[in-house]
Design a protein around this motif. Sequence first.
Motif, mmCIF file in Angstrom:
data_model
loop_
_atom_site.group_PDB
_atom_site.id
_atom_site.type_symbol
_atom_site.label_atom_id
_atom_site.label_comp_id
_atom_site.label_asym_id
_atom_site.label_seq_id
_atom_site.Cartn_x
_atom_site.Cartn_y
_atom_site.Cartn_z
ATOM 1 N N VAL A 66 0.977 -1.176 0.168
ATOM 2 C CA VAL A 66 0.144 -0.177 0.023
ATOM 3 C C VAL A 66 0.888 1.201 0.037
ATOM 4 N N ILE A 67 0.382 2.324 -0.754
ATOM 5 C CA ILE A 67 1.200 3.435 -0.806
ATOM 6 C C ILE A 67 0.349 4.787 -0.043
ATOM 7 N N ILE A 68 0.849 5.340 0.714
ATOM 8 C CA ILE A 68 0.202 6.507 1.247
ATOM 9 C C ILE A 68 0.900 7.946 0.662
ATOM 10 N N ALA A 69 0.421 8.588 -0.190
ATOM 11 C CA ALA A 69 1.052 9.932 -0.699
ATOM 12 C C ALA A 69 0.588 11.100 -0.054
ATOM 13 N N GLY A 70 1.283 12.342 0.640
ATOM 14 C CA GLY A 70 0.913 13.376 1.046
ATOM 15 C C GLY A 70 1.249 14.569 0.459
ATOM 16 N N ALA A 71 0.484 15.284 -0.157
ATOM 17 C CA ALA A 71 0.836 16.707 -0.588
ATOM 18 C C ALA A 71 -0.112 17.901 -0.660
ATOM 19 N N GLY A 72 0.511 19.054 -0.767
ATOM 20 C CA GLY A 72 -0.240 20.144 -0.727
ATOM 21 C C GLY A 72 -0.494 20.777 -1.913
ATOM 22 N N LEU A 73 -1.176 22.028 -2.120
ATOM 23 C CA LEU A 73 -1.185 23.071 -3.323
ATOM 24 C C LEU A 73 -1.577 22.086 -4.352
ATOM 25 N N VAL A 92 -3.293 11.955 1.067
ATOM 26 C CA VAL A 92 -3.602 13.045 2.126
ATOM 27 C C VAL A 92 -3.549 14.276 1.462
ATOM 28 N N PRO A 93 -4.647 14.993 1.613
ATOM 29 C CA PRO A 93 -4.299 16.458 1.179
ATOM 30 C C PRO A 93 -3.968 17.335 2.197
ATOM 31 N N LEU A 94 -3.033 18.067 2.038
ATOM 32 C CA LEU A 94 -2.194 18.911 3.067
ATOM 33 C C LEU A 94 -2.583 20.441 3.027
ATOM 34 N N ALA A 95 -2.634 21.091 4.092
ATOM 35 C CA ALA A 95 -3.063 22.463 3.978
ATOM 36 C C ALA A 95 -1.901 23.097 3.877
ATOM 37 N N SER A 96 -1.227 23.495 2.852
ATOM 38 C CA SER A 96 0.020 24.008 2.656
ATOM 39 C C SER A 96 -0.111 25.461 2.121
ATOM 40 N N GLY A 97 -1.196 25.911 1.628
ATOM 41 C CA GLY A 97 -1.363 27.193 1.210
ATOM 42 C C GLY A 97 -2.300 27.896 1.288
ATOM 43 N N PRO A 98 -2.493 29.195 0.571
ATOM 44 C CA PRO A 98 -3.658 30.058 1.082
ATOM 45 C C PRO A 98 -5.189 29.485 0.878
ATOM 46 N N LEU A 99 -5.083 28.256 0.289
ATOM 47 C CA LEU A 99 -6.567 27.739 0.142
ATOM 48 C C LEU A 99 -6.906 26.602 1.244
ATOM 49 N N GLY A 101 -5.605 23.583 1.905
ATOM 50 C CA GLY A 101 -6.041 22.320 1.644
ATOM 51 C C GLY A 101 -6.921 21.913 0.680
ATOM 52 N N GLN A 102 -7.893 22.687 0.732
ATOM 53 C CA GLN A 102 -9.126 22.503 -0.413
ATOM 54 C C GLN A 102 -8.473 22.288 -1.769
ATOM 55 N N ASP A 103 -7.549 23.062 -1.962
ATOM 56 C CA ASP A 103 -6.948 22.821 -3.512
ATOM 57 C C ASP A 103 -6.276 21.548 -3.449
ATOM 58 N N ALA A 104 -5.737 20.985 -2.286
ATOM 59 C CA ALA A 104 -5.108 19.679 -2.532
ATOM 60 C C ALA A 104 -6.153 18.544 -2.418
#
Length: 180
Positions: A66-73, A92-99, A101-104
């Motif tokens: 199994v692979i878990i991949a987290g990223a933002g933007l 995993v969507p990450l809350a990295s920027g002005p949006l 985490g909704q963007d991710a």
Amino acid sequence: MELNSQPPPLVWVVMGSDSDLPVMAAALQTLEQFEVPYAVSIASAHRCTDYVLDLAKAASSRGVRVIIAGAGLAAHLPGVIAAATTLPVIGVPLASGPLVGQDALYAIVQMPPGIPVATVGIAAAQNAALLAVRILGSSDAEVAVKLQQYAAQLQAGVLAKNHKLQELGYKKYLEGMPSK
Ligand code: RP5
């Protein structure tokens, strides 16, 4: 813990940047809690695409299940990995920027038909690991027993809180709660 480490990793946790590590660490801690061997990498779908593809293509033959991949933007990492392997990928969507985490979230969850990515909530790295453990547990009785024990602990925690609420009443219960 590299992809070629011993014992062979069953789960590969990958994130787009070291700035993702504080959140993604919850996935690593959860895998440790369940004694699941894992590999962890920083690899960006945009900044080092060939490296990501090399790792994704090699993952299955190195024992990963199994692979878990987290990223933002503009979070393309989980999708790019899912395109390069037939292993299940959890994004995993990450809350990295002005949006925040909704963007991710939208980037990861809206995969085109044919290339699925199982998407957890924004910053929900612990749930991503639990889902990975559940996938492993579907064919590993030892892991399944650990998941049952974990679920029993969760239940006991809620029942204990309810018992306390009935005893104290809500006002005293609230007084004893740490302020947020
Ligand atoms: C994404 O860009 C990463 O997953 C990270 O969430 C975000 C920002 O990366 P850094 O600029 O902090 O390296 O690719």
